[in-house]
Design a protein around this motif. Structure first.
Motif, PDB file in Angstrom:
ATOM      1  N   ARG A 543       0.968  15.742 -39.656  1.00 44.27           N
ATOM      2  CA  ARG A 543       2.021  15.190 -40.517  1.00 44.27           C
ATOM      3  C   ARG A 543       2.671  16.227 -41.418  1.00 44.27           C
ATOM      4  NH1 ARG A 543       1.679   9.427 -41.022  1.00 44.27           N
ATOM      5  NH2 ARG A 543       0.018   8.612 -39.715  1.00 44.27           N
ATOM      6  N   THR A 544       2.665  17.479 -41.037  1.00 45.05           N
ATOM      7  CA  THR A 544       3.309  18.532 -41.827  1.00 45.05           C
ATOM      8  C   THR A 544       3.620  19.692 -40.903  1.00 45.05           C
ATOM      9  OG1 THR A 544       3.117  19.847 -43.859  1.00 45.05           O
ATOM     10  CG2 THR A 544       1.162  19.721 -42.466  1.00 45.05           C
ATOM     11  N   PRO A 545       4.677  20.449 -41.152  1.00 41.84           N
ATOM     12  CA  PRO A 545       4.981  21.606 -40.304  1.00 41.84           C
ATOM     13  C   PRO A 545       3.866  22.649 -40.386  1.00 41.84           C
ATOM     14  CG  PRO A 545       6.882  21.016 -41.675  1.00 41.84           C
ATOM     15  CD  PRO A 545       5.710  20.237 -42.187  1.00 41.84           C
ATOM     16  N   VAL A 546       3.495  23.222 -39.233  1.00 38.15           N
ATOM     17  CA  VAL A 546       2.444  24.244 -39.187  1.00 38.15           C
ATOM     18  C   VAL A 546       2.846  25.324 -38.185  1.00 38.15           C
ATOM     19  CG1 VAL A 546       0.549  22.702 -39.821  1.00 38.15           C
ATOM     20  CG2 VAL A 546       1.200  22.938 -37.415  1.00 38.15           C
ATOM     21  N   ARG A 547       2.219  26.480 -38.322  1.00 33.00           N
ATOM     22  CA  ARG A 547       2.430  27.546 -37.350  1.00 33.00           C
ATOM     23  C   ARG A 547       1.646  27.248 -36.062  1.00 33.00           C
ATOM     24  NH1 ARG A 547       4.377  32.628 -38.934  1.00 33.00           N
ATOM     25  NH2 ARG A 547       5.154  32.655 -41.093  1.00 33.00           N
ATOM     26  N   GLN A 548       2.046  27.918 -34.985  1.00 34.39           N
ATOM     27  CA  GLN A 548       1.379  27.674 -33.699  1.00 34.39           C
ATOM     28  C   GLN A 548      -0.099  28.033 -33.766  1.00 34.39           C
ATOM     29  OE1 GLN A 548       3.257  29.367 -30.208  1.00 34.39           O
ATOM     30  NE2 GLN A 548       1.326  29.318 -29.044  1.00 34.39           N
ATOM     31  N   SER A 549      -0.443  29.068 -34.569  1.00 28.88           N
ATOM     32  CA  SER A 549      -1.845  29.479 -34.643  1.00 28.88           C
ATOM     33  C   SER A 549      -2.733  28.349 -35.158  1.00 28.88           C
ATOM     34  CB  SER A 549      -1.986  30.702 -35.551  1.00 28.88           C
ATOM     35  OG  SER A 549      -1.500  30.419 -36.856  1.00 28.88           O
ATOM     36  N   VAL A 550      -2.192  27.504 -36.033  1.00 30.18           N
ATOM     37  CA  VAL A 550      -2.961  26.366 -36.543  1.00 30.18           C
ATOM     38  C   VAL A 550      -3.217  25.365 -35.422  1.00 30.18           C
ATOM     39  CG1 VAL A 550      -2.999  24.472 -38.211  1.00 30.18           C
ATOM     40  CG2 VAL A 550      -2.007  26.681 -38.847  1.00 30.18           C
ATOM     41  N   VAL A 551      -2.183  25.081 -34.645  1.00 27.89           N
ATOM     42  CA  VAL A 551      -2.339  24.161 -33.508  1.00 27.89           C
ATOM     43  C   VAL A 551      -3.339  24.743 -32.518  1.00 27.89           C
ATOM     44  CG1 VAL A 551      -1.137  22.905 -31.688  1.00 27.89           C
ATOM     45  CG2 VAL A 551       0.030  23.385 -33.849  1.00 27.89           C
ATOM     46  N   ASP A 552      -3.230  26.045 -32.249  1.00 23.82           N
ATOM     47  CA  ASP A 552      -4.169  26.692 -31.332  1.00 23.82           C
ATOM     48  C   ASP A 552      -5.609  26.479 -31.785  1.00 23.82           C
ATOM     49  OD1 ASP A 552      -2.008  27.635 -29.929  1.00 23.82           O
ATOM     50  OD2 ASP A 552      -2.069  29.652 -30.780  1.00 23.82           O
ATOM     51  N   GLU A 553      -5.852  26.695 -33.070  1.00 24.31           N
ATOM     52  CA  GLU A 553      -7.220  26.626 -33.591  1.00 24.31           C
ATOM     53  C   GLU A 553      -7.771  25.205 -33.535  1.00 24.31           C
ATOM     54  OE1 GLU A 553      -9.671  27.787 -37.688  1.00 24.31           O
ATOM     55  OE2 GLU A 553      -7.643  28.586 -37.346  1.00 24.31           O
ATOM     56  N   ILE A 554      -6.964  24.226 -33.911  1.00 23.14           N
ATOM     57  CA  ILE A 554      -7.459  22.849 -33.937  1.00 23.14           C
ATOM     58  C   ILE A 554      -7.625  22.310 -32.520  1.00 23.14           C
ATOM     59  CG2 ILE A 554      -6.928  20.498 -34.673  1.00 23.14           C
ATOM     60  CD1 ILE A 554      -5.455  21.757 -37.080  1.00 23.14           C
ATOM     61  N   VAL A 555      -6.622  22.524 -31.679  1.00 20.32           N
ATOM     62  CA  VAL A 555      -6.726  22.047 -30.297  1.00 20.32           C
ATOM     63  C   VAL A 555      -7.861  22.751 -29.581  1.00 20.32           C
ATOM     64  CG1 VAL A 555      -5.554  21.932 -28.060  1.00 20.32           C
ATOM     65  CG2 VAL A 555      -4.309  21.368 -30.164  1.00 20.32           C
ATOM     66  N   GLY A 556      -8.014  24.062 -29.838  1.00 23.27           N
ATOM     67  CA  GLY A 556      -9.099  24.813 -29.211  1.00 23.27           C
ATOM     68  C   GLY A 556     -10.461  24.288 -29.588  1.00 23.27           C
ATOM     69  N   GLY A 557     -10.597  23.797 -30.809  1.00 29.11           N
ATOM     70  CA  GLY A 557     -11.869  23.210 -31.215  1.00 29.11           C
ATOM     71  C   GLY A 557     -12.163  21.910 -30.506  1.00 29.11           C
ATOM     72  N   LEU A 558     -11.109  21.212 -30.117  1.00 31.69           N
ATOM     73  CA  LEU A 558     -11.291  19.945 -29.404  1.00 31.69           C
ATOM     74  C   LEU A 558     -11.476  20.146 -27.903  1.00 31.69           C
ATOM     75  CD1 LEU A 558      -8.539  18.063 -31.394  1.00 31.69           C
ATOM     76  CD2 LEU A 558     -10.897  17.275 -31.251  1.00 31.69           C
ATOM     77  N   ASP A 559     -10.726  21.102 -27.334  1.00 32.36           N
ATOM     78  CA  ASP A 559     -10.818  21.388 -25.899  1.00 32.36           C
ATOM     79  C   ASP A 559     -10.382  22.832 -25.669  1.00 32.36           C
ATOM     80  OD1 ASP A 559     -10.674  21.650 -23.168  1.00 32.36           O
ATOM     81  OD2 ASP A 559      -9.614  19.762 -22.837  1.00 32.36           O
ATOM     82  N   PRO A 560     -11.338  23.762 -25.567  1.00 29.62           N
ATOM     83  CA  PRO A 560     -10.987  25.184 -25.412  1.00 29.62           C
ATOM     84  C   PRO A 560     -10.166  25.471 -24.154  1.00 29.62           C
ATOM     85  CG  PRO A 560     -13.318  24.901 -25.931  1.00 29.62           C
ATOM     86  CD  PRO A 560     -12.783  23.542 -25.603  1.00 29.62           C
ATOM     87  N   GLY A 561     -10.146  24.558 -23.204  1.00 21.48           N
ATOM     88  CA  GLY A 561      -9.439  24.814 -21.957  1.00 21.48           C
ATOM     89  C   GLY A 561      -7.938  24.615 -22.033  1.00 21.48           C
ATOM     90  N   ILE A 562      -7.433  24.032 -23.107  1.00 22.68           N
ATOM     91  CA  ILE A 562      -5.997  23.760 -23.205  1.00 22.68           C
ATOM     92  C   ILE A 562      -5.270  25.009 -23.700  1.00 22.68           C
ATOM     93  CG2 ILE A 562      -4.232  22.414 -24.404  1.00 22.68           C
ATOM     94  CD1 ILE A 562      -6.127  20.074 -24.438  1.00 22.68           C
ATOM     95  N   GLN A 563      -4.267  25.439 -22.959  1.00 22.64           N
ATOM     96  CA  GLN A 563      -3.410  26.545 -23.368  1.00 22.64           C
ATOM     97  C   GLN A 563      -2.220  25.957 -24.138  1.00 22.64           C
ATOM     98  OE1 GLN A 563      -4.246  29.852 -22.739  1.00 22.64           O
ATOM     99  NE2 GLN A 563      -6.151  28.845 -22.080  1.00 22.64           N
ATOM    100  N   THR A 564      -2.269  26.049 -25.440  1.00 20.90           N
ATOM    101  CA  THR A 564      -1.270  25.344 -26.253  1.00 20.90           C
ATOM    102  C   THR A 564       0.123  25.949 -26.149  1.00 20.90           C
ATOM    103  OG1 THR A 564      -1.906  26.665 -28.174  1.00 20.90           O
ATOM    104  CG2 THR A 564      -2.972  24.538 -27.911  1.00 20.90           C
TER     105      THR A 564
END
Length: 983
Positions: A543-564
């Motif tokens: 619910r707030t603008p973020v840099r791609q690195s933030v998305v990478d880190e959170i998504v990676g914690g949920l599923d390391p196989g996803i290339q964001t």
């Protein structure tokens, strides 16, 4: 008025303005000065004459405030100049820029702009922690040929705003302030002659003074001030000082992405601009359905203002600052509005507002200071998606925002609001004349919508740009020109996996839907593959603008196989995710975030609960350590972590986060934030230890914010849990809080038991500090309820603790408890002697916390002994100490007792004036004796002409006293009333 220059520029630096607090043989006083070097302060000689003790305070009421003892290094009564030396504390700025000194020509006619800053008596204010002198910047002019015989400058300034004391000039305390012309000091404020009116001040001319001082002292003064050639100071001239920071400043990111594709809306845009540029309008509301383009239109207007132009034919000064806020990203709250507006101001005003937030608990007072700091600056603030903070009927549901709007409409100089909302804001009828509303009811025109469709397929790869005008117009009409629907239509065609590859085929599925924007969005989410849905889930929950690195880190914690990276590129290409190129951040369109969040399951690898937990963990890693917390913004990671844990249903973990920051929030001005957070988890905590900490912290928050009855309930619950868990420390703290809450409610009898048990527990756990604090509170509570013997027992226990530890402060508190107990017992001689000992004890302990109250008690004892002249002298000293404490209640109590001493001396005029001052001080502190002071003033005013009226007023004054042993005894007033009736 010119703005303060930024720190480090040549010229007046707000960090170096000094308040000088003087303890002298003839009484205490205040003056002003300016820090010339790291260790020297320039002031006026009469400010420090006959001083016994000096303190210099700089950065007054700012986060970096400091004070330190000072000594007179050089003084000359003839020139009325003095230089003080000091050793600055560690937090004081050092390596200061040299001050430039100069002169004004005295051989030709000229009117020259000057300014000075100091602490005059007429700027005395009442704050939550006592009286204080507000800093005043006096801008004015000097007539170059005036006052040549006396070698002074005649300053013409704005008249003093009040004359609070007929025995003192309203400008008292301004003496010693440096007088500036441009970037040079040319003099020092010295006198105010009442006969010349409240807008004229006299100042020492440095060049004249240096010529008249003998050679030896002159050389020493020049050395201390860093003046190389005291016989030839350079001419001073005006310097350019901008009103506020240079250029337009913007706080917050635009609330809509893709505004470069914004299509016309010329009529609505120009209408918004006309209203915003109208000084009689406070708030402009842009209303319309979801997805109609409100945020984009508002963002376009803000973008044009940022570029330095009013849209259309609007006229008027351009804003000096812009603030972008949205409920979907930054959040909208009183705190956010306050600090974002402060960020637009210069460092001096910004630091002052930070101090106001942390020291003044009343939100209305904070807003008054904010609007005063903004002054005449035009700030335009965008509040986007305000419907999130409205009830169904449009009433503002958020108390802080409602308060802000009330002040917005009442104040003269305030920000102007541009609001977007699906629901019109409901306001009281009398406020509607300050508002304007622009409704965005229709989508783009067919022509504009068709043009937007072509631009969305700029490279022609989707085949949309090649369609005929009629085909594009048909598509635009079928989605009613709704901008967000047009974007999603193109996104559907762009999706290589889409089952409906043509624009017509996509439209056929949705033309009969009730809410086409919601239907298009829901269809898009259903067509996404698992990685895209996972990334979208994270962005929707953030619910707030973020840099791609933030998305990478959170998504990676949920599923390391996803290339964001590739997934985000695809989502951006389909217009599901927006990109801000300047800040390099990504965000979902707010409408899409809501719809996407609702689409995802509660449980599962990328269910809402798991995503919220991982986001909370990410914020935990961003948190600053407590020793680095300075402003509420420093706790933003913890607060966002708390919000995500609550949305995950992890209320106990959320409570653990809150328990770490609650006390800091309460003590630094964000008590309403703490209350709201505690309320969110209250009733959801099963772990008793977590619930204990939460309940106690919630109680302390309610102790500050109210209602006090709820604080009582919370402390009682905390005490029960602590007793059950056998946590003696928490039990003691909860019982002390309970006693304090009862005391503040006026339930003195009810406070006895919790205070008594809290003292016993402190003794059991061997915590001497807690025991001393509790025993003092209990003893004073006994005195206030008239049980002097029990109060003396408490004083005896404090004496034992002081002897055991050798602690001077505990000894002073023991003496304090004994003094008040003796007053309650009306043992006047003992009370007078004990009051004098208590004042000495606090000074020996290097503590000013209760010197004023001790001297006040001594004065009451002398009044009880029938020695009003001695009592008056002591109470005058007590009043001086109370002024140094800047405590309105202490000042009010001392003034009321002093007024009675003047009555007993038959100095009725002084009694009237002093009682009136007591009424103001006690009223500002919310003290119960305000009515007694008012009635005493009326009684003294009635004499000698009308003794019967005086007797009636005295009787009312006696009835208004509550038996507090620290104020005059009601019987004294009743006895005098009886004598007046018999005379």
């Amino acid at each position: 008025m010119s703005a303060e220059p930024a720190c480090g520029e040549a010229g007046l630096d707000p960090r170096r303005i000094a308040e000088i607090i003087v303890t002298a043989r003839g009484g205490n006083r205040r003056g002003s000065g300016y820090r010339i070097t790291d260790t020297t302060v320039l002031t006026a000689a009469h400010v420090v004459a006959d001083s016994v003790e000096l303190r210099v305070r700089c950065d007054a009421d700012r986060p970096g405030q400091w004070s330190t003892p000072a000594a007179v290094a050089w003084a000359d009564a003839g020139s009325d100049l003095a230089v003080l030396t000091l050793t600055p504390p560690e937090q004081a700025p050092t390596s200061l820029e040299p001050v430039r000194f100069g002169r004004i020509a005295d051989d030709r006619h000229a009117v020259i702009d000057v300014h000075a800053a100091g602490f005059p008596l007429w700027k005395r204010r009442q704050g939550p922690h006592g009286a204080f002198r507000e800093l005043h910047q006096a801008d004015g002019t000097v007539a170059a040929l005036s006052n040549l015989r006396t070698g002074t400058l005649e300053l013409t300034v704005t008249e003093a705003g009040a004359d609070p004391d007929p025995d003192a000039s309203p400008w008292a305390g301004m003496s010693g302030a440096a007088v500036w012309v441009g970037d040079r000091v040319v003099g020092v404020v010295a006198e105010h002659h009442r006969a010349e009116g409240p807008g004229r001040l006299a100042a020492v001319r440095l060049d004249h003074a240096l010529r008249r001082i003998a050679e030896g002292p002159r050389a020493e003064l020049a050395r201390l001030l860093g003046i190389l050639d005291p016989e030839s100071l350079p001419l001073a001239g005006p310097r350019a000082v901008q009103d506020g920071p240079p250029g337009l400043r913007v706080v917050g990111v635009p609330v809509a992405h893709g505004i470069e594709l914004f299509k016309n809306r010329t009529r609505e845009r120009d209408e918004l601009a006309r209203h915003l540029s109208d000084p009689t309008i406070r708030m402009v509301t842009l209303t319309g359905r979801r997805g109609i383009g409100k945020s984009a239109l508002a963002a376009k207007v803000m973008d044009l203002l940022d570029r330095g132009e009013w849209p259309g034919d609007a006229r008027g000064p351009l804003p000096s600052g812009l603030v972008n806020l949205s409920t979907r990203t930054t959040g909208i709250s009183l705190q956010r509005i306050y600090f974002d507006c402060a960020r637009l101001l210069d460092p001096g005003r910004r630091a002052h507002l930070h101090t106001v937030w942390t020291t003044i608990p009343e939100p209305g007072d904070r807003l008054a200071e904010l609007f005063a700091a903004i002054g005449g600056r035009l700030i335009v603030m965008l509040l986007d998606n305000l419907e999130d903070l409205l009830d169904d009927d449009g009433t503002i549901a958020d108390d802080g925002l409602a308060l802000f709007l009330r002040y917005l409409f009442l104040a003269r100089d305030t920000p102007r609001l541009l609001v977007t909302s699906q629901v019109p804001v409901r306001l009281d009828p009398e406020l509607r004349r300050f508002t304007a509303q622009v409704e965005l009811s229709e989508g783009l025109s067919s022509t504009e919508a068709a043009a937007l469709l072509r631009e969305l397929d700029r490279d022609g790869s989707l085949g949309i740009a090649d369609l005929s005008d009629d085909e594009l117009l048909n598509a635009a009409v079928r989605v009613h020109g709704v901008p967000r629907a047009l974007e999603l239509l193109v996104g559907a065609v762009a999706d290589e996996a889409a089952l409906l590859p043509s624009l017509d085929d996509v439209l056929d599925d949705f033309t009969q839907r009730h809410d086409i924007v919601a239907a298009l969005a829901q269809d898009r989410y259903q067509r996404l593959d698992a990685p895209a849905r996972a990334v979208l889930a994270v962005l929707a929950a953030l619910r707030t603008p973020v840099r791609q690195s933030v998305v990478d880190e959170i998504v990676g914690g949920l599923d390391p196989g996803i290339q964001t990276g590739p997934v985000l590129n695809s989502l951006v290409r389909m217009h599901l995710v927006g990109v801000d190129r300047t800040s390099r951040t990504l965000a979902l369109h707010p409408m899409d975030a809501d719809l996407a969040y609702a689409q995802f399951a509660e449980q599962g690898a990328f269910g809402r609960q798991e995503v919220e937990r991982h986001i909370a963990s990410w914020y935990a890693r961003q948190a600053m350590p407590p020793e680095e917390w300075r402003t509420p913004d420093d706790l933003e990671p913890q607060r966002r972590r708390f919000d995500h844990l609550v949305r995950a249903g992890d209320h106990e973990d959320a409570a653990r986060v809150l328990n770490e920051i609650s006390d800091w929030l309460v003590w630094h001005g964000s008590v309403l934030t703490a209350v709201a957070m505690h309320s969110a988890v209250d009733g959801h905590i099963r772990d008793e230890r977590v619930r204990l900490t939460h309940t106690a912290a919630y109680g302390h928050a309610r102790l500050s914010a109210g209602p006090m009855e709820q604080a009582v309930e919370l402390f009682m619950e905390a005490a029960r849990i602590a007793e059950r868990l056998e946590d003696l420390g928490a039990w003691q703290s909860a019982l002390f809080g309970l006693g304090d809450a009862h005391r503040q409610l006026g339930r003195l009898d009810a406070a006895v038991e919790p205070f008594t048990r809290a003292a016993e527990l402190a003794r059991r756990i061997g915590d001497r500090d807690r025991e001393a604090h509790t025993v003092l509170s209990l003893s004073l509570n006994h005195s206030y309820r008239g049980d002097g013997e029990s109060a003396l027992a408490g004083a005896d226990r404090l004496d034992e603790l002081a002897r055991a530890d050798g602690d001077l402060l505990t000894a002073a508190r023991a003496s304090n408890a004994r003094t008040i107990a003796l007053l309650a017992l009306r043992r006047w001689r003992e009370a007078a002697d004990a009051g004098a000992r208590t004042a000495r004890a606090y000074r020996d302990a290097d503590s000013q916390e209760a010197v004023a109250y001790a001297l006040n008690a001594q004065g009451l004892g002398l009044l009880g002994l029938g020695e009003p002249a001695s009592a008056a002298a002591t109470l005058e000293e007590a009043l001086g100490e109370a002024s140094l404490m800047q405590n309105p209640r202490a000042e009010g109590v001392c003034l009321l007792d002093l007024a009675w001493a003047y009555w007993c001396e038959e100095r009725f005029a002084r009694c009237v004036d002093t009682a009136e001052r007591a009424r103001v001080a006690l009223g500002g502190a919310g003290a119960a004796q305000e009515a007694a002071a008012d009635a005493l003033a009326e009684a003294a005013r009635s004499l000698p002409e009308n003794p019967s009226a005086a007797a009636d007023a005295l009787t009312r004054a006696a009835a208004a006293l509550d038996g507090n042993p620290e104020v005059v005894v009601p019987d004294w007033l009743s006895d005098h009333a009886a004598r007046l009736r018999e005379a």
